[in-house]
Every structure is written in structure tokens, then in C-alpha cells.
Design an enzyme around this catalytic site. Structure first.
Site, short mmCIF file in Angstrom:
data_model
loop_
_atom_site.label_atom_id
_atom_site.label_comp_id
_atom_site.label_asym_id
_atom_site.label_seq_id
_atom_site.Cartn_x
_atom_site.Cartn_y
_atom_site.Cartn_z
N HIS C 76 0.84 -1.21 0.00
CA HIS C 76 0.00 0.00 0.00
C HIS C 76 0.87 1.24 0.00
CE1 HIS C 76 -2.69 3.04 2.19
NE2 HIS C 76 -3.19 2.89 0.99
N SER C 77 0.64 2.13 -0.96
CA SER C 77 1.26 3.46 -0.95
C SER C 77 2.79 3.32 -0.96
CB SER C 77 0.73 4.23 0.26
OG SER C 77 0.94 5.61 0.11
N TYR C 78 3.48 3.85 0.03
CA TYR C 78 4.93 3.66 0.15
C TYR C 78 5.30 2.17 0.09
CZ TYR C 78 8.96 2.75 3.30
OH TYR C 78 10.10 2.27 3.90
#
Lengths: 243, 243, 243
Positions: C76-78
Site C-alpha cells: 500500500h502506498s509507500y
């Protein structure tokens, strides 16, 4: 969920009456809701001379007359021009600006600067014939504005529209700063089937991102979801308007 | 709700049989629905020599043979090429064109002009080996076409496909005018998880806006929602096809 | 439906604990799910010195320690930066990469190369003051990250975040090849109300299409749907992660 005060500001060709179905949904959730009709769209208003500043001043006066505070000011379509100006005129009365597929102008822009050239050409021609008031042609309404309705509802809703003062599309807006610099909290509700602007020159993110930091909320339905699904729209407006 | 006549036109690698589940949903809503198989995708057709005009002529002949009038002509994917041509050949039989994540050509374009270069290169190579018929590689089908299915359904549906005559992707279309100038009412159904074209070079609004004024309808699902959710697709087609 | 092994990899400011609600939904569907916390986000980690390679090595070590095979590795994301690197470090343990509104780097890029300049400027300033750890300002969190929550949930969830080591945003990633050339199957889950990146410089298709052939899956909700709708997210992850 805290109970809030909402003022719903209609778009071109509408009055506040067409927003009442959505307002009732918000009232059922405990909120206080007003649906004023802007100067220019009332029966008695002169379609040739009423301009954008008149519309904005009429909304500011409405807020004053009712002594409204902590208002979540919701603008639809053309109503985005009007609430942007009122954010300058009465910031102390407002808690948040909510744009519902609404125009977000930069200082000095008019509504016509934000729409495709073929729309401007169409309405220039209509206004030249009528001397100032413009009506939306039914085929555009049916296919691009209320594409999620059946023909009966599309026709019935069209019958409620009123001739719009074209000067409000042509008047440059006076804003003390770009909306991105306006310190009020801001939200943008984007209806996924809204094709009133072509998606290649659409509402979101093209216009929404002019708000700077804002809360994005999605909703189902077309530009006229006020007629086709007031419950879904009210839920989206509440998501957008709450703290 | 009035009862209408729909003709559903399949995409590449398909026949009309794969559209029957969606047709049945429309029939259950009271409509009359036909799902012809285009020339080029029938068992007996020569995959090396059948071209786009053959496919379009076979559809025009189908409309004639069944004496169909006031048809809502629905094209999926490659079927958009075919219905665009038939709008020229049999306008008097049609009430509306409905594109379901379908190609909208300009006069003189071929399907290959509208897809990413890596697709064209892939199929050029396959066709060079087979002498004219092309099959979609399973990994592309599974990941990019039927991404909302589980593996069992993806595999079962793949087994129903037929080799497609590549000439229909290469033949420039004959159109008397751009589709935006075609006076028939038009709709475009866009499935949100349709990734058969990459979204950076997608169906909507890139191709849909070539229709000029059109009715936009959203649907859930992938490019192969005919297999994965016929009920949702039928509801979207009805929204797109009604007056 | 076959039962699979998922490893959920959190984004910046999070630990694995915040993913447990979604993990529980996947476990209820029969899957085995791990939610490790990356080096840099554990209480004892030095926010000034922990970098991207440290985070990736800690995830690779987690896979080794638990002897995990056929893993669906979800970032997720980073976390997308981290799983991209681990695809190089431990390909033999992986069955598929799943990006959930996650960064997809090219070789040699850092996370800061993929975000708007105003984000980089903001965090540069914060990191200069703190000496390395950065926290997300609450107004950005509330409006742009968790826009689908009410204020109570937004505040409660914010209280669970931890200061993030900024070096992990600045370190160029080491990748043996562009992710499009990575032979592992890949999926991208896009949440429709995710506005953590502005939609004009968004997750999908800008970053997702760097994966080459990938499976696109849509989900409702914001960037923090882990808090606001774990059931919807788990269903989307399963659609993305299955064979």
C-alpha cells in the site's frame, strides 16, 4: 453526527425548488437546510440585465436576513461561481464550501471561460436572438445533463427549468484571491455520470484542483442527480460537508 | 417503460452466443433482442479473406432478413466498427447506436489505428504465422479483458472464443461522415474496470467523444462483463438504449 | 476458491497493526495473512538513519523467517516501493505482486520523484526541523487521505500513526529491471476516492501502467480504506490476488 446548517445553491436554469428533494433527505438526517433562489432566476427578474454580482449579492443578503452562521455553502454547477464570490463577501458566516460538479473560477474569469467553445457559440446565438435569456436545448439536457433518467422524468424535470440570464455567464468574477488561497475548508462532490461538461474537459480534477487542499467525494448519477437520486446526493453532500 | 428492439453485436473473437446471457436479461425486461454472429466469426468463414465490409454487410443483411425497424444497435469493442458502418448502410432501420466500450472510427481509419502499438505488433506477428486468423493470448485475456472473473470462469469463457479474421482490424472503414455528424441518437456505455485498452489510451472519453452529442452511461465490470455480470450490463444497455 | 497466503505491507506512517482489520476479512475467507511492520516504522527504529533498503531487507527477512512460499505480496502506498524491491530480492517466494494505490518506481527513482513538488517541499521542511522523521499534517490526512471517514474516525486513526523515516522517501531504489519486465504476475487496486495524490498526477493509470501487463481492480473508498471499509478492500485484494 453533528447537525449542521446547509445552504444549497442551484445552477443555471434552476431555482431552489428543484433542490428541495435533496434538502428533505438532509433534513431527515437532522440538518437545517435552505434552498434560496438566486437573483436572475426568480420569475420577476430581468433576464437581460441581471449579472453574476447580482446573483452573489442576493445570496449574501439571504444569509444576512436569516442570520445564518457556520453555513456549509453548497454550490451546484453555475452555483459554484456564486458561492466562490460569497466566500469573499461573507466569510464570517461560512464553515465550508462544497462544490457539486460546480465551476471554480480564478479571479477575473467568467463561466464561459470554463466551458467548451461549442457551448459558448450555442448560447451566444441563442442570447443574440432572445436579447439576454437563454434556455438549454432539450436534446442536450436529455443526453448530457440527465442521462440517468428515463424520458418521462427527463421531460418532467425540463418543464421546471427557467430561462437563464446569460450575462451571469459572461461577467468576470471579482475574487480577492484564487480559491486555493481561500482559508475556508473546501470539498468537491463529483458525480461519475456527470457529462454536462465533456470528460476530456471535465469538472474533476480540472476545476476541483483549483481549490488547493480539498476533500474529494464521489457520487453516482448525472449532473441532474438532484432529480434522479436525491438520497445518494444527500449522502454525498453530508460526507462532503461534515467537519 | 416502452419495449424496444435490440440487436447486440459482438466483439472480436466472439459470436452472438456469448451475448445471450445479457440478451436474456433484456428479454426479461420485455425487450426483443437479437444476437447475430458477424461474417468472419462463423465456423465456416475464411479467417484469411473476410474483411470489415463483409462483417458490416452481414449485419445489414440480418436487419433486412428480419425486417427489423427502430433498432437499438449495440456494438461491443470491435462491434463498434461494424455498427458505425451499418449506420451508413441502413440508417432507416435504426433508432439509436449504443457503443459498449467499443471503437468509434473516423472515416478511413481501421481498428488498428485506435489501439496501442504493442497490440498491433503482437497481432501482426501472430497473423504472419497463421496466415490471417488471430487468437488473443490467454494471459492478456485473463489479466486485461476478464479481470473481474475468477480463474475458472476466465478459462471457461476463453474456451468459447474463436479465431478472428485479422483483416477486419486492418481494413479502413468507409463512412460518409464523421460519427459526430451522424444524426442518429448515440450512447456510450463505459465499464469502469474495462482495461482491454490501457486507461491512458482508453475507450472513454478518447473514443466516446468522437460521437458528438451522446449519452454517457457507466457500468461496473470489465471488458467481458457479458460473462461476469450480464444483469448489470443489461441494466446499463437499457439506460443507454431507451428514448 | 483456492486459499492463498497474503502478506500485507503498510504505507508510510503506518505499521502492520492498522492492516489487521482487512487481514481479518481475508482470513474469514480462508486465507493466511501476515501484516509485518517494516524497519523504520517500529518503535525502536531510528527515524534519521533507516532507509528504503533497510525496509525492503526487513520484509525479505520476514518472508525467510516464516518460510513463506507462493506469497501474494500486497503493498500500500509507500509499500509499493518496498514490494518492488523485494520482487528482486525474493522472487522465488512470490506468486503475485498486488499494488493498492501504491508507488511503482522505475530503477533508480525515489518516492519523492513520484509526488507533486508541494508535497516534497512540505516534507523537506518538516524533516529539516526534526532531523529525519516526518509526520503528516492532520488537515492533509483528514481532507486528502481519509476523506470518506467522519471526524471521529479520522481523529482516532490519526492517533495510530507513527513518525516516518524521511530517508525512505529520498533513497533511490535498486531494481534489476523496470517492473514491466518483472515476470511475476501483477495487479493494481485503485480506490476511486483516493485523493492522496491529486488525480491530475494520480496513482492510476500514471503509475499502474508502469507494471506492463497487469490486472486492474477497482475499489470504493479513500487512501485509508483500511480504516473506513476493510470488507470492501479485502474483497478487492482477493479479486486482485487470486490466480
Amino acid at each position: 453526527m453533528s447537525k449542521n446548517t446547509y445552504v444549497l445553491v442551484h445552477g443555471a436554469w434552476h431555482t431552489g425548488a428543484e433542490l428541495e428533494a435533496t434538502a428533505d433527505q438532509l433534513r431527515a438526517r437532522g440538518h437545517t437546510v435552505h434552498c434560496p433562489t438566486l437573483a436572475g432566476n426568480r420569475p420577476e427578474d430581468d433576464r437581460a440585465t441581471t449579472g453574476l454580482e447580482d446573483a452573489a449579492q442576493s445570496l449574501a443578503a439571504f444569509l444576512d436576513q436569516h442570520g445564518l452562521e457556520q453555513v456549509r455553502l453548497v454550490g451546484h454547477s453555475y452555483g459554484g461561481m456564486v458561492i466562490s464570490r460569497v466566500a469573499d463577501l461573507r466569510p464570517q458566516r461560512l464553515a465550508r464550501l462544497v462544490y457539486v460538479n460546480a465551476f471554480v473560477p480564478q479571479p477575473g474569469e467568467c463561466l464561459n471561460d470554463l466551458v467548451p467553445p461549442h457551448y459558448t457559440a450555442l448560447f451566444d446565438n441563442i442570447a443574440a436572438e432572445t436579447g439576454g435569456g437563454v434556455m438549454l436545448p432539450f436534446p442536450i439536457w436529455r443526453e448530457a445533463f440527465i442521462n440517468d433518467a428515463d424520458l418521462a422524468l427527463a421531460t418532467e424535470a425540463f418543464g421546471k427549468l427557467n430561462t437563464h440570464p446569460y450575462k451571469t455567464f459572461q461577467d468576470p468574477i471579482t475574487l480577492s484571491q484564487p480559491m486555493a488561497a481561500c482559508p475556508l475548508p473546501k470539498s468537491y462532490v463529483n458525480c461519475r455520470m456527470d457529462a454536462a461538461l465533456p470528460h476530456s474537459l471535465g469538472w474533476h480534477p480540472r476545476l476541483s484542483e483549483r481549490l488547493g487542499l480539498f476533500r474529494h467525494v464521489e457520487c453516482s448519477g448525472s449532473h441532474e442527480v438532484w432529480f434522479t437520486d436525491p438520497a445518494a446526493l444527500a449522502a454525498a453532500i453530508e460526507q462532503a460537508g461534515r467537519d
